[in-house]
Design an enzyme around this catalytic site. Structure first.
Site, PDB file in Angstrom:
ATOM      1  N   SER A 188      -6.130  10.217  -9.830  1.00 19.33           N
ATOM      2  CA  SER A 188      -5.447   9.020 -10.324  1.00 19.33           C
ATOM      3  C   SER A 188      -6.206   8.437 -11.493  1.00 19.33           C
ATOM      4  O   SER A 188      -7.433   8.562 -11.586  1.00 19.33           O
ATOM      5  CB  SER A 188      -5.421   8.003  -9.186  1.00 19.33           C
ATOM      6  OG  SER A 188      -5.055   6.732  -9.666  1.00 19.33           O
ATOM      7  N   TYR A 193      -9.999   3.029  -2.196  1.00 23.64           N
ATOM      8  CA  TYR A 193      -9.021   4.071  -2.528  1.00 23.64           C
ATOM      9  C   TYR A 193      -9.489   4.857  -3.752  1.00 23.64           C
ATOM     10  O   TYR A 193      -9.524   6.092  -3.756  1.00 23.64           O
ATOM     11  CB  TYR A 193      -7.641   3.445  -2.803  1.00 23.64           C
ATOM     12  CG  TYR A 193      -6.693   4.390  -3.510  1.00 23.64           C
ATOM     13  CD1 TYR A 193      -6.142   5.473  -2.846  1.00 23.64           C
ATOM     14  CD2 TYR A 193      -6.374   4.207  -4.863  1.00 23.64           C
ATOM     15  CE1 TYR A 193      -5.293   6.364  -3.503  1.00 23.64           C
ATOM     16  CE2 TYR A 193      -5.534   5.085  -5.525  1.00 23.64           C
ATOM     17  CZ  TYR A 193      -4.987   6.163  -4.839  1.00 23.64           C
ATOM     18  OH  TYR A 193      -4.159   7.038  -5.494  1.00 23.64           O
ATOM     19  N   LYS A 227     -10.763   9.074  -4.451  1.00 28.09           N
ATOM     20  CA  LYS A 227     -10.327  10.025  -5.496  1.00 28.09           C
ATOM     21  C   LYS A 227     -11.540  10.553  -6.270  1.00 28.09           C
ATOM     22  O   LYS A 227     -11.669  11.746  -6.546  1.00 28.09           O
ATOM     23  CB  LYS A 227      -9.344   9.345  -6.469  1.00 28.09           C
ATOM     24  CG  LYS A 227      -8.033   8.928  -5.831  1.00 28.09           C
ATOM     25  CD  LYS A 227      -7.250  10.136  -5.371  1.00 28.09           C
ATOM     26  CE  LYS A 227      -6.002   9.787  -4.613  1.00 28.09           C
ATOM     27  NZ  LYS A 227      -5.404  10.914  -3.903  1.00 28.09           N
TER      28      LYS A 227
HETATM   29  P1  NAD Z   1       3.114   9.071  -0.474  1.00 26.33           P
HETATM   30  O1  NAD Z   1       2.470   8.165   0.502  1.00 26.33           O
HETATM   31  O2  NAD Z   1       4.575   8.932  -0.702  1.00 26.33           O
HETATM   32  O3  NAD Z   1       2.794  10.599  -0.098  1.00 26.33           O
HETATM   33  C1  NAD Z   1       1.640  10.978   0.600  1.00 26.33           C
HETATM   34  C2  NAD Z   1       2.087  11.846   1.751  1.00 26.33           C
HETATM   35  O4  NAD Z   1       0.948  12.282   2.466  1.00 26.33           O
HETATM   36  C3  NAD Z   1       2.984  11.118   2.747  1.00 26.33           C
HETATM   37  O5  NAD Z   1       4.111  11.913   3.027  1.00 26.33           O
HETATM   38  C4  NAD Z   1       2.107  10.948   3.991  1.00 26.33           C
HETATM   39  O6  NAD Z   1       2.875  10.966   5.173  1.00 26.33           O
HETATM   40  C5  NAD Z   1       1.191  12.149   3.858  1.00 26.33           C
HETATM   41  N1  NAD Z   1      -0.119  12.058   4.497  1.00 26.33           N
HETATM   42  C6  NAD Z   1      -1.067  11.106   4.349  1.00 26.33           C
HETATM   43  N2  NAD Z   1      -2.156  11.423   5.078  1.00 26.33           N
HETATM   44  C7  NAD Z   1      -1.891  12.601   5.682  1.00 26.33           C
HETATM   45  C8  NAD Z   1      -2.622  13.465   6.548  1.00 26.33           C
HETATM   46  N3  NAD Z   1      -3.857  13.159   6.953  1.00 26.33           N
HETATM   47  N4  NAD Z   1      -2.033  14.600   6.977  1.00 26.33           N
HETATM   48  C9  NAD Z   1      -0.780  14.921   6.583  1.00 26.33           C
HETATM   49  N5  NAD Z   1      -0.053  14.159   5.764  1.00 26.33           N
HETATM   50  C10 NAD Z   1      -0.603  13.011   5.313  1.00 26.33           C
HETATM   51  O7  NAD Z   1       2.330   8.911  -1.849  1.00 26.33           O
HETATM   52  P2  NAD Z   1       2.657   9.518  -3.289  1.00 26.33           P
HETATM   53  O8  NAD Z   1       2.965   8.370  -4.170  1.00 26.33           O
HETATM   54  O9  NAD Z   1       3.605  10.622  -3.189  1.00 26.33           O
HETATM   55  O10 NAD Z   1       1.216  10.036  -3.681  1.00 26.33           O
HETATM   56  C11 NAD Z   1       0.815  11.380  -3.484  1.00 26.33           C
HETATM   57  C12 NAD Z   1      -0.633  11.515  -3.892  1.00 26.33           C
HETATM   58  O11 NAD Z   1      -0.776  11.114  -5.251  1.00 26.33           O
HETATM   59  C13 NAD Z   1      -1.594  10.658  -3.088  1.00 26.33           C
HETATM   60  O12 NAD Z   1      -2.777  11.376  -2.879  1.00 26.33           O
HETATM   61  C14 NAD Z   1      -1.840   9.477  -3.999  1.00 26.33           C
HETATM   62  O13 NAD Z   1      -3.093   8.895  -3.765  1.00 26.33           O
HETATM   63  C15 NAD Z   1      -1.793  10.139  -5.366  1.00 26.33           C
HETATM   64  N6  NAD Z   1      -1.443   9.201  -6.432  1.00 26.33           N
HETATM   65  C16 NAD Z   1      -0.304   8.468  -6.323  1.00 26.33           C
HETATM   66  C17 NAD Z   1       0.017   7.558  -7.328  1.00 26.33           C
HETATM   67  C18 NAD Z   1       1.257   6.705  -7.223  1.00 26.33           C
HETATM   68  O14 NAD Z   1       1.366   5.737  -7.918  1.00 26.33           O
HETATM   69  N7  NAD Z   1       2.241   7.032  -6.410  1.00 26.33           N
HETATM   70  C19 NAD Z   1      -0.826   7.408  -8.439  1.00 26.33           C
HETATM   71  C20 NAD Z   1      -1.970   8.196  -8.521  1.00 26.33           C
HETATM   72  C21 NAD Z   1      -2.274   9.098  -7.502  1.00 26.33           C
HETATM   73  C1  UD1 Z   2      -1.627   0.554  -9.173  1.00 28.97           C
HETATM   74  C2  UD1 Z   2      -2.955   0.778  -8.519  1.00 28.97           C
HETATM   75  C3  UD1 Z   2      -3.585   2.038  -9.075  1.00 28.97           C
HETATM   76  C4  UD1 Z   2      -2.650   3.217  -8.910  1.00 28.97           C
HETATM   77  C5  UD1 Z   2      -1.337   2.880  -9.589  1.00 28.97           C
HETATM   78  C6  UD1 Z   2      -0.357   3.989  -9.433  1.00 28.97           C
HETATM   79  C7  UD1 Z   2      -3.654  -1.504  -8.008  1.00 28.97           C
HETATM   80  C8  UD1 Z   2      -4.641  -2.596  -8.317  1.00 28.97           C
HETATM   81  N1  UD1 Z   2      -3.782  -0.387  -8.745  1.00 28.97           N
HETATM   82  O1  UD1 Z   2      -1.864   0.400 -10.546  1.00 28.97           O
HETATM   83  O2  UD1 Z   2      -4.787   2.319  -8.408  1.00 28.97           O
HETATM   84  O3  UD1 Z   2      -3.199   4.384  -9.481  1.00 28.97           O
HETATM   85  O4  UD1 Z   2      -0.812   1.682  -9.003  1.00 28.97           O
HETATM   86  O5  UD1 Z   2       0.941   3.592  -9.670  1.00 28.97           O
HETATM   87  O6  UD1 Z   2      -2.822  -1.645  -7.125  1.00 28.97           O
HETATM   88  N2  UD1 Z   2       2.843  -6.336 -11.633  1.00 28.97           N
HETATM   89  C9  UD1 Z   2       3.515  -7.545 -11.637  1.00 28.97           C
HETATM   90  N3  UD1 Z   2       4.198  -7.909 -10.517  1.00 28.97           N
HETATM   91  C10 UD1 Z   2       4.264  -7.135  -9.387  1.00 28.97           C
HETATM   92  C11 UD1 Z   2       3.571  -5.883  -9.401  1.00 28.97           C
HETATM   93  C12 UD1 Z   2       2.863  -5.531 -10.535  1.00 28.97           C
HETATM   94  O7  UD1 Z   2       3.484  -8.275 -12.619  1.00 28.97           O
HETATM   95  O8  UD1 Z   2       4.888  -7.528  -8.396  1.00 28.97           O
HETATM   96  C13 UD1 Z   2       2.124  -5.915 -12.856  1.00 28.97           C
HETATM   97  C14 UD1 Z   2       0.642  -5.645 -12.667  1.00 28.97           C
HETATM   98  O9  UD1 Z   2      -0.096  -6.805 -12.865  1.00 28.97           O
HETATM   99  C15 UD1 Z   2       0.394  -4.565 -13.729  1.00 28.97           C
HETATM  100  C16 UD1 Z   2       1.719  -3.809 -13.797  1.00 28.97           C
HETATM  101  O10 UD1 Z   2       2.699  -4.688 -13.256  1.00 28.97           O
HETATM  102  O11 UD1 Z   2       0.167  -5.167 -14.982  1.00 28.97           O
HETATM  103  C17 UD1 Z   2       1.715  -2.515 -13.000  1.00 28.97           C
HETATM  104  O12 UD1 Z   2       1.283  -2.792 -11.673  1.00 28.97           O
HETATM  105  P1  UD1 Z   2       1.387  -1.674 -10.520  1.00 28.97           P
HETATM  106  O13 UD1 Z   2       2.724  -1.070 -10.528  1.00 28.97           O
HETATM  107  O14 UD1 Z   2       0.919  -2.312  -9.249  1.00 28.97           O
HETATM  108  O15 UD1 Z   2       0.381  -0.560 -10.988  1.00 28.97           O
HETATM  109  P2  UD1 Z   2      -1.164  -0.663 -11.404  1.00 28.97           P
HETATM  110  O16 UD1 Z   2      -1.730  -1.969 -11.066  1.00 28.97           O
HETATM  111  O17 UD1 Z   2      -1.277  -0.179 -12.802  1.00 28.97           O
END
Ligand code: NAD
Ligand code: UD1
Length: 340
Positions: A126, A150, A154
């Site tokens: 991330s 968190y 990573k």
């Molecule tokens: P998500 O929660 O929708 O998907 C994660 C999946 O992993 C879920 O289906 C959950 O049930 C499963 N899971 C968690 N722990 C588990 C375990 N111990 N065994 C088996 N299954 C397990 O999240 P996502 O948004 O799809 O994110 C996927 C990955 O990407 C995560 O590692 C997250 O940290 C990373 N990531 C997500 C974002 C984001 O904004 N969505 C940003 C950066 C990184």
């Molecule tokens: C968040 C996570 C980051 C993760 C990323 C993935 C936090 C502090 N960081 O980032 O670790 O990798 O999601 O998607 O949670 N905002 C509003 N109102 C809201 C929600 C958000 O104004 O109700 C603003 C925030 O201040 C920010 C922007 O929208 O400026 C994006 O926020 P968000 O979607 O939560 O993502 P990040 O904070 O960038």
């Protein structure tokens, strides 16, 4: 034929990636304990792809369960490791659960790949590993450091993979640093289905758009940005999913790190306006105090992924809003809604 094991493959990014692999003719096996997802997501991917997916309800931290998956599927030649807990705020409250789940699951993935002679790992990292870094655009060489448990999981898993690659010269570890994944598959069949009130901007806006939430709180308008609101690099989840297929196809020995972002920053107000235009609905909002821990500006330099993986984001902010809204409109209560 080779197949790819997707841990956490029923989740938001995993389900879109499963579809992207199947569309390329690459088979997938899914391991998920459904702690933050629904089996329905996989059924819908199967319907979209017109293919069946072998799904294991398994905790990736469970060595015996994972061993069985590898034994039963000798075609697995890569693991895309999505499984993990991902809520930043929650990780501050229950850090030990985050370290246990995220680190253990990554270690088990490494141990199983080692035991079964699988050499490719693609890891969901991330942009959070860039911590409070203020230099933009962020390149893969920008300063790292984290601001939440968190984030540290990573960061630590990246280091575990570096050490593993150092000891195993055949390993191909790809670290994908996602920026802000949003939107949904254009069909509206799969999308993001957060539990409870969303923490992140786009799912919150989507729920306001369908009347599930009354109004959006905009966290601060006194940042040093064009309109004072926070700037982020939003990336369409379908583009992100394609990035995983590219990473798998172009995987190479050692550790390779890639930013997956568009390279374009958008402010909160820009997102609101793009959403209103794309969806044709009004998003009521109110400016409130800054959210602790937020940075002003964060966007990627995606050049390395462009050049080395031949990958580039195709969708713009309007597409992300349109597709996010389409998913939410068709599934106002996420996967709990009747099948469509
Ligand atoms: P998500 O929660 O929708 O998907 C994660 C999946 O992993 C879920 O289906 C959950 O049930 C499963 N899971 C968690 N722990 C588990 C375990 N111990 N065994 C088996 N299954 C397990 O999240 P996502 O948004 O799809 O994110 C996927 C990955 O990407 C995560 O590692 C997250 O940290 C990373 N990531 C997500 C974002 C984001 O904004 N969505 C940003 C950066 C990184
Ligand atoms: C968040 C996570 C980051 C993760 C990323 C993935 C936090 C502090 N960081 O980032 O670790 O990798 O999601 O998607 O949670 N905002 C509003 N109102 C809201 C929600 C958000 O104004 O109700 C603003 C925030 O201040 C920010 C922007 O929208 O400026 C994006 O926020 P968000 O979607 O939560 O993502 P990040 O904070 O960038």
């Amino acid at each position: 034929m080779a197949s790819v094991l997707l841990t956490g493959g029923a989740g938001y990014i995993g389900s879109h990636t499963a579809l992207a692999f199947l569309e390329q003719g690459i088979d997938v096996v899914v391991a998920d304990n459904f702690c933050n997802s629904q089996p329905e997501a996989i059924r819908r991917v199967e319907r979209l792809a017109q293919k069946e997916i072998k799904v294991y309800e398994a905790d990736v931290c469970d060595r015996a369960a994972m061993r069985r998956i590898f034994e039963e599927n000798p075609t697995i030649d890569a693991v895309v490791h999505f499984a993990g807990l991902k809520a930043v705020g929650e990780s501050v409250k229950i850090p030990l659960e985050y370290y246990r789940n995220n680190i253990d699951s990554a270690l088990v993935v490494c141990e199983m790949t080692e035991a079964f002679g699988v050499h490719k790992i693609v890891f969901s990292s991330s942009a959070t590993v860039y911590g409070a870094s203020t230099e933009v655009p962020l390149t893969e060489d920008s300063t790292t450091g984290c601001t939440s448990p968190y984030g540290w999981t990573k960061y630590m898993i990246e280091q575990i993979l570096r050490d593993y690659a150092n000891a195993n010269k055949q390993l191909e570890a790809t670290l994908l640093r996602y920026f802000n994944p949003v939107g949904a598959h254009p069909s509206g069949m799969i999308g993001e289905d957060p539990k409870g009130i969303p923490n992140n901007l786009m799912p919150y806006v989507c729920q306001v758009a369908v009347g599930r939430l009354a109004k959006l709180n905009v966290y601060g308008n006194d940042y040093p940005t064009s309109d004072g609101t926070g700037v982020r690099d939003y990336i369409h989840v379908v583009d992100l999913a394609q990035g995983h297929v590219a990473a798998y196809l172009k995987s190479k020995v050692g550790v390779n790190v890639y930013n997956l972002g568009t390279g374009r920053g958008s402010s909160v107000l820009e997102v609101i306006h793009a959403f209103e235009e794309a969806a044709g609905v009004k998003i009521p909002y109110e400016i409130t105090a800054r959210r602790p821990g937020d940075v002003a500006i964060c966007y990627a330099d995606p050049k390395r992924a462009n050049e080395e993986l031949g990958w580039r984001a195709q969708y713009d902010l309007r597409d992300m809003c349109r597709d996010g809204y389409n998913w939410q409109r068709k599934n106002p209560n996420g996967y709990l809604d009747a099948q469509n």
